[in-house]
Design a protein around this motif. Structure first.
Motif, mmCIF file in Angstrom:
data_model
loop_
_atom_site.group_PDB
_atom_site.id
_atom_site.type_symbol
_atom_site.label_atom_id
_atom_site.label_comp_id
_atom_site.label_asym_id
_atom_site.label_seq_id
_atom_site.Cartn_x
_atom_site.Cartn_y
_atom_site.Cartn_z
ATOM 1 N N UNK A 1 24.863 -20.383 32.492
ATOM 2 C CA UNK A 1 25.891 -20.304 31.276
ATOM 3 C C UNK A 1 25.197 -19.522 30.173
ATOM 4 N N UNK A 2 23.920 -19.894 29.983
ATOM 5 C CA UNK A 2 23.286 -19.207 28.660
ATOM 6 C C UNK A 2 23.076 -17.750 28.951
ATOM 7 N N UNK A 3 22.785 -17.409 29.963
ATOM 8 C CA UNK A 3 22.969 -15.864 30.434
ATOM 9 C C UNK A 3 24.076 -15.275 30.202
ATOM 10 N N UNK A 4 24.988 -15.909 30.848
ATOM 11 C CA UNK A 4 26.447 -15.153 30.536
ATOM 12 C C UNK A 4 27.045 -15.309 29.170
ATOM 13 N N UNK A 5 27.126 -16.407 28.510
ATOM 14 C CA UNK A 5 27.460 -16.381 27.025
ATOM 15 C C UNK A 5 26.806 -15.646 25.758
ATOM 16 N N UNK A 6 25.448 -15.731 26.128
ATOM 17 C CA UNK A 6 24.494 -14.844 25.260
ATOM 18 C C UNK A 6 24.761 -13.355 25.346
ATOM 19 N N UNK A 7 24.846 -12.912 26.664
ATOM 20 C CA UNK A 7 25.118 -11.786 26.795
ATOM 21 C C UNK A 7 26.376 -11.164 26.218
ATOM 22 N N UNK A 8 27.471 -11.933 26.464
ATOM 23 C CA UNK A 8 28.865 -11.632 25.922
ATOM 24 C C UNK A 8 28.608 -11.658 24.268
ATOM 25 N N UNK A 9 28.161 -12.421 23.674
ATOM 26 C CA UNK A 9 27.889 -12.648 22.334
ATOM 27 C C UNK A 9 27.078 -11.619 21.584
ATOM 28 N N UNK A 10 26.040 -11.201 22.592
ATOM 29 C CA UNK A 10 25.056 -10.198 21.769
ATOM 30 C C UNK A 10 25.753 -8.825 21.918
ATOM 31 N N UNK A 11 26.870 -8.579 22.275
ATOM 32 C CA UNK A 11 27.439 -7.467 21.869
ATOM 33 C C UNK A 11 27.813 -7.195 20.576
ATOM 34 N N UNK A 12 28.115 -8.232 19.955
ATOM 35 C CA UNK A 12 28.323 -8.443 18.490
ATOM 36 C C UNK A 12 26.945 -8.667 17.759
ATOM 37 N N UNK A 13 26.189 -9.531 18.078
ATOM 38 C CA UNK A 13 24.970 -10.121 17.316
ATOM 39 C C UNK A 13 23.883 -8.776 17.323
ATOM 40 N N UNK A 14 23.772 -8.334 18.399
ATOM 41 C CA UNK A 14 22.681 -7.196 18.547
ATOM 42 C C UNK A 14 23.082 -6.030 17.631
ATOM 43 N N UNK A 15 24.237 -5.553 17.833
ATOM 44 C CA UNK A 15 24.973 -4.558 17.084
ATOM 45 C C UNK A 15 24.853 -4.988 15.449
ATOM 46 N N UNK A 16 24.940 -6.019 15.000
ATOM 47 C CA UNK A 16 24.610 -6.200 13.658
ATOM 48 C C UNK A 16 23.411 -6.176 13.262
ATOM 49 N N UNK A 17 22.297 -6.693 14.324
ATOM 50 C CA UNK A 17 21.013 -6.762 13.839
ATOM 51 C C UNK A 17 20.498 -5.273 13.823
ATOM 52 N N UNK A 18 21.008 -4.460 14.813
ATOM 53 C CA UNK A 18 20.659 -2.899 14.603
ATOM 54 C C UNK A 18 21.093 -2.328 13.349
ATOM 55 N N UNK A 19 22.411 -2.632 13.000
ATOM 56 C CA UNK A 19 22.871 -1.988 11.676
ATOM 57 C C UNK A 19 22.151 -2.447 10.532
ATOM 58 N N UNK A 20 21.784 -3.811 10.431
ATOM 59 C CA UNK A 20 21.285 -4.579 9.355
ATOM 60 C C UNK A 20 19.798 -3.948 9.176
ATOM 61 N N UNK A 21 18.963 -3.794 10.378
ATOM 62 C CA UNK A 21 17.667 -3.206 10.366
ATOM 63 C C UNK A 21 17.899 -1.687 9.845
ATOM 64 N N UNK A 22 18.855 -1.023 10.231
ATOM 65 C CA UNK A 22 18.586 0.367 9.607
ATOM 66 C C UNK A 22 19.031 0.345 8.150
ATOM 67 N N UNK A 23 19.570 -0.418 7.752
ATOM 68 C CA UNK A 23 19.901 -0.525 6.165
ATOM 69 C C UNK A 23 18.681 -0.977 5.504
ATOM 70 N N UNK A 24 18.155 -2.103 6.155
ATOM 71 C CA UNK A 24 16.754 -2.653 5.514
ATOM 72 C C UNK A 24 15.812 -1.753 5.405
ATOM 73 N N UNK A 25 15.391 -1.068 6.573
ATOM 74 C CA UNK A 25 14.401 0.037 6.617
ATOM 75 C C UNK A 25 14.924 1.270 7.052
ATOM 76 N N UNK A 26 15.611 2.005 6.325
ATOM 77 C CA UNK A 26 16.226 3.374 6.826
ATOM 78 C C UNK A 26 14.904 3.954 7.231
ATOM 79 N N UNK A 27 13.670 4.141 6.743
ATOM 80 C CA UNK A 27 12.716 5.102 6.960
ATOM 81 C C UNK A 27 12.327 4.958 8.358
ATOM 82 N N UNK A 28 12.639 3.669 8.946
ATOM 83 C CA UNK A 28 12.036 3.481 10.466
ATOM 84 C C UNK A 28 12.990 4.239 11.554
ATOM 85 N N UNK A 29 14.152 4.491 11.074
ATOM 86 C CA UNK A 29 15.337 5.143 11.955
ATOM 87 C C UNK A 29 15.015 6.627 11.995
#
Length: 305
Positions: A277-305
């Motif tokens: 259950x943890x593998x299944x639901x975390x993977x489904x939700x990560x499509x949203x949360x991981x995308x948000x983390x990637x976008x937030x990090x790009x805004x926070x540290x634009x020089x890194x991307x």
């Protein structure tokens, strides 16, 4: 964010459909993919991104962050709903190989790939070395434990890919081989995502029994998808790492719970349903949360991307 979703969703959806119709297909496809495809992919990605000391640093950071999170969740287990070892382990080991690497490819330059792969190596070795005992497998003597650890190290596809990259790195044909392996490497990642989708599709056949509320998965998912990446981000700032390193390790932390948790749970016969259950639901939700983390990090540290 759009690039990440466009790279992941088609492969995951195709695999999900296949897994629903043919539940055992993922197991048959995973073996040759892990044995032959993943080492070639890791080798190509490392040659493209370059090898250096950052890989070792990332591997050590993975071990440090996982250890810190396990200690924290054990200390606060009673008040956080993370009393079971499977939930505590699942809240900090991520699917870095199949989801974390595409995350890095989507949000970061190719120079971040060795960092991401280094993190994956460190996390994978720690998970397979200590995971079975952590979940409650029978304790082993020192010699069997070390032989088990060395077996996992030698059989890891990431290790074989690293060795191949090291051999080619010092030859005159490094750039030619790196260019030749780049698209095969990307193709293997897509195929790996299809296999992950198949695994999710087979698990979804029992989606009702894998209800996150019934199994008490919500605290572990919050920690894995939100708090654990935050811990890596904090470690990066405290240790004054360069922006690219901080972004790379944080994105690896944002990956969903690793399928290896389910494999370990099945191998020791403990908490298989919660692990699935943890593998299944975390993977489904990560499509949203991981995308948000990637976008937030790009805004926070634009020089890194």
């Amino acid at each position: 964010m759009l690039r990440f979703l466009l790279e992941l969703l088609p492969a995951l959806l195709l695999g999900f459909w296949g897994g629903r119709r043919y539940p055992t297909l993922s197991g048959r496809l995973a073996m040759p993919l892990v044995r032959f495809g993943v080492p070639i992919s890791v080798m190509g990605l490392l040659l493209r991104g370059g090898l250096g000391g950052e890989m070792v640093v990332a591997a050590l950071l993975a071990v440090l962050a996982i250890t810190v999170m396990l200690l924290l969740t054990q200390r606060l287990a009673a008040s956080t709903g993370l009393g079971r070892p499977s939930l505590r382990l699942g809240s900090c080991i991520g699917n870095t190989a199949y989801v974390g690497i595409p995350l890095a490819l989507a949000f970061l330059p190719s120079e971040a790939l060795p960092i991401s792969i280094g993190y994956d190596l460190g996390a994978t070795l720690l998970t397979w070395s200590l995971g079975p005992m952590f979940l409650g497998a029978a304790p082993m003597g020192r010699s069997p434990l070390w032989s088990h650890w060395l077996l996992n190290l030698s059989s890891s596809p990431a290790t074989r890919g690293l060795l191949g990259a090291l051999l080619v790195q010092w030859t005159p044909w490094r750039s030619v081989v790196a260019e030749a392996l780049w698209w095969p490497s990307r193709t293997v990642i897509v195929l790996a995502l299809v296999v992950v989708g198949m695994r999710l599709g087979s698990l979804s056949r029992d989606a009702v029994s894998l209800s996150p509320m019934r199994l008490g998965l919500v605290p572990a998912m919050v920690v894995k998808l939100c708090l654990y990446p935050g811990l890596l981000l904090l470690l990066g700032f405290v240790l004054r790492l360069n922006p690219l390193m901080i972004q790379a390790i944080t994105l690896q932390g944002a990956a969903p719970t690793a399928i290896s948790l389910l494999l370990i749970a099945e191998s020791v016969g403990v908490d298989q349903e919660r692990a699935a259950g943890l593998v299944f639901w975390s993977t489904v939700l990560s499509l949203i949360t991981a995308s948000l983390w990637g976008t937030a990090l790009s805004l926070l540290m634009p020089s890194g991307g």
